[in-house]
Design a protein around this motif. Sequence first.
Motif, PDB file in Angstrom:
ATOM      1  N   PHE A  29       0.844  -1.186   0.000  1.00  0.00           N
ATOM      2  CA  PHE A  29       0.000   0.000   0.000  1.00  0.00           C
ATOM      3  C   PHE A  29       0.881   1.238   0.000  1.00  0.00           C
ATOM      4  N   ARG A  30       0.438   2.283  -0.675  1.00  0.00           N
ATOM      5  CA  ARG A  30       1.258   3.477  -0.829  1.00  0.00           C
ATOM      6  C   ARG A  30       1.643   4.093   0.510  1.00  0.00           C
ATOM      7  N   ILE A  31       0.699   4.170   1.428  1.00  0.00           N
ATOM      8  CA  ILE A  31       0.946   4.788   2.725  1.00  0.00           C
ATOM      9  C   ILE A  31       1.553   3.752   3.662  1.00  0.00           C
ATOM     10  N   ASN A  32       2.857   3.803   3.804  1.00  0.00           N
ATOM     11  CA  ASN A  32       3.545   2.846   4.651  1.00  0.00           C
ATOM     12  C   ASN A  32       4.778   3.490   5.267  1.00  0.00           C
ATOM     13  N   THR A  33       5.305   2.825   6.277  1.00  0.00           N
ATOM     14  CA  THR A  33       6.551   3.232   6.904  1.00  0.00           C
ATOM     15  C   THR A  33       7.558   2.097   6.767  1.00  0.00           C
ATOM     16  N   MET A  34       8.764   2.421   6.353  1.00  0.00           N
ATOM     17  CA  MET A  34       9.833   1.444   6.270  1.00  0.00           C
ATOM     18  C   MET A  34      10.933   1.836   7.250  1.00  0.00           C
ATOM     19  N   GLY A  35      11.673   0.840   7.705  1.00  0.00           N
ATOM     20  CA  GLY A  35      12.700   1.149   8.673  1.00  0.00           C
ATOM     21  C   GLY A  35      13.724   0.049   8.829  1.00  0.00           C
ATOM     22  N   TRP A  36      14.703   0.353   9.663  1.00  0.00           N
ATOM     23  CA  TRP A  36      15.770  -0.575   9.990  1.00  0.00           C
ATOM     24  C   TRP A  36      15.826  -0.786  11.494  1.00  0.00           C
ATOM     25  N   TYR A  37      15.938  -2.040  11.891  1.00  0.00           N
ATOM     26  CA  TYR A  37      16.107  -2.441  13.266  1.00  0.00           C
ATOM     27  C   TYR A  37      17.336  -3.335  13.341  1.00  0.00           C
ATOM     28  N   ARG A  38      17.897  -3.473  14.534  1.00  0.00           N
ATOM     29  CA  ARG A  38      19.060  -4.333  14.674  1.00  0.00           C
ATOM     30  C   ARG A  38      18.979  -5.133  15.965  1.00  0.00           C
ATOM     31  N   GLN A  39      19.662  -6.271  15.963  1.00  0.00           N
ATOM     32  CA  GLN A  39      19.683  -7.143  17.120  1.00  0.00           C
ATOM     33  C   GLN A  39      21.059  -7.775  17.256  1.00  0.00           C
ATOM     34  N   ALA A  40      21.701  -7.519  18.388  1.00  0.00           N
ATOM     35  CA  ALA A  40      22.962  -8.149  18.729  1.00  0.00           C
ATOM     36  C   ALA A  40      22.682  -9.374  19.595  1.00  0.00           C
ATOM     37  N   GLN A  44      17.734  -7.299  22.905  1.00  0.00           N
ATOM     38  CA  GLN A  44      16.449  -7.096  22.255  1.00  0.00           C
ATOM     39  C   GLN A  44      16.651  -6.440  20.892  1.00  0.00           C
ATOM     40  N   ARG A  45      15.725  -6.692  19.999  1.00  0.00           N
ATOM     41  CA  ARG A  45      15.744  -5.974  18.737  1.00  0.00           C
ATOM     42  C   ARG A  45      15.391  -4.509  18.995  1.00  0.00           C
ATOM     43  N   GLU A  46      16.163  -3.599  18.420  1.00  0.00           N
ATOM     44  CA  GLU A  46      15.977  -2.184  18.677  1.00  0.00           C
ATOM     45  C   GLU A  46      15.865  -1.392  17.382  1.00  0.00           C
ATOM     46  N   LEU A  47      15.128  -0.308  17.463  1.00  0.00           N
ATOM     47  CA  LEU A  47      14.960   0.583  16.324  1.00  0.00           C
ATOM     48  C   LEU A  47      16.258   1.307  16.014  1.00  0.00           C
ATOM     49  N   VAL A  48      16.575   1.407  14.731  1.00  0.00           N
ATOM     50  CA  VAL A  48      17.686   2.216  14.264  1.00  0.00           C
ATOM     51  C   VAL A  48      17.158   3.491  13.608  1.00  0.00           C
ATOM     52  N   ALA A  49      16.282   3.334  12.628  1.00  0.00           N
ATOM     53  CA  ALA A  49      15.712   4.475  11.926  1.00  0.00           C
ATOM     54  C   ALA A  49      14.467   4.051  11.175  1.00  0.00           C
ATOM     55  N   THR A  50      13.531   4.985  11.003  1.00  0.00           N
ATOM     56  CA  THR A  50      12.339   4.748  10.197  1.00  0.00           C
ATOM     57  C   THR A  50      12.105   5.935   9.277  1.00  0.00           C
ATOM     58  N   ILE A  51      11.379   5.679   8.199  1.00  0.00           N
ATOM     59  CA  ILE A  51      11.041   6.736   7.255  1.00  0.00           C
ATOM     60  C   ILE A  51       9.636   6.490   6.716  1.00  0.00           C
ATOM     61  N   ARG A  52       8.782   7.510   6.800  1.00  0.00           N
ATOM     62  CA  ARG A  52       7.429   7.420   6.280  1.00  0.00           C
ATOM     63  C   ARG A  52       7.423   7.573   4.762  1.00  0.00           C
ATOM     64  N   TYR A  53       6.274   7.240   4.155  1.00  0.00           N
ATOM     65  CA  TYR A  53       6.161   7.337   2.695  1.00  0.00           C
ATOM     66  C   TYR A  53       6.422   8.757   2.208  1.00  0.00           C
ATOM     67  N   GLY A  54       6.093   9.760   3.039  1.00  0.00           N
ATOM     68  CA  GLY A  54       6.299  11.139   2.669  1.00  0.00           C
ATOM     69  C   GLY A  54       7.685  11.680   2.964  1.00  0.00           C
ATOM     70  N   GLY A  55       8.536  10.866   3.616  1.00  0.00           N
ATOM     71  CA  GLY A  55       9.913  11.253   3.839  1.00  0.00           C
ATOM     72  C   GLY A  55      10.276  11.659   5.254  1.00  0.00           C
ATOM     73  N   ILE A  56       9.310  11.690   6.170  1.00  0.00           N
ATOM     74  CA  ILE A  56       9.607  12.044   7.555  1.00  0.00           C
ATOM     75  C   ILE A  56      10.392  10.918   8.210  1.00  0.00           C
ATOM     76  N   THR A  57      11.494  11.268   8.864  1.00  0.00           N
ATOM     77  CA  THR A  57      12.400  10.277   9.426  1.00  0.00           C
ATOM     78  C   THR A  57      12.440  10.335  10.946  1.00  0.00           C
ATOM     79  N   LYS A  58      12.846   9.226  11.535  1.00  0.00           N
ATOM     80  CA  LYS A  58      13.072   9.127  12.974  1.00  0.00           C
ATOM     81  C   LYS A  58      14.313   8.269  13.189  1.00  0.00           C
ATOM     82  N   TYR A  59      15.171   8.684  14.123  1.00  0.00           N
ATOM     83  CA  TYR A  59      16.415   7.983  14.388  1.00  0.00           C
ATOM     84  C   TYR A  59      16.562   7.664  15.860  1.00  0.00           C
ATOM     85  N   ALA A  60      17.175   6.534  16.151  1.00  0.00           N
ATOM     86  CA  ALA A  60      17.632   6.271  17.498  1.00  0.00           C
ATOM     87  C   ALA A  60      18.753   7.246  17.840  1.00  0.00           C
ATOM     88  N   ASP A  61      18.893   7.567  19.128  1.00  0.00           N
ATOM     89  CA  ASP A  61      19.947   8.484  19.542  1.00  0.00           C
ATOM     90  C   ASP A  61      21.323   7.996  19.104  1.00  0.00           C
TER      91      ASP A  61
END
Length: 115
Positions: A29-40, A44-61
């Motif tokens: 579907f066009r309206i989606n969020t994609m991202g990267w997570y990592r697990q050592a 626990q699996r943790e968020l690295v970064a996400t990006i919405r379909y419109g380009g808004i991003t979020k990053y782990a510190d």
Amino acid sequence: QVELVESGGGLVQPGGSLRLSCAASGSIFRINTMGWYRQAPGNQRELVATIRYGGITKYADSAKGRFTISRDNAKNTVYLQMSSLKPEDTAVYYCNLHQILMDYWGQGTQVTVSS
């Protein structure tokens, strides 16, 4: 059903760079969020970064200032440019796509930062 395939992982020295790619296929579907997570191991699996379909991003510190997430909507592909890599970045990196009520995950790609 959605399939996600990651590529670009590998071994890199501390301070080096790596670029991960993830191509999505299937019922997207066009309206989606994609991202990267990592697990050592042992973590626990943790968020690295996400990006919405419109380009808004979020990053782990831990990723801010070093990693950049981007996407190509025409290709249904998300990227993670990683710079100034540290040993603590070593993990399996997983691609994620979230749409409507569903989460989809790739198989993971190993990133190892070591001398």
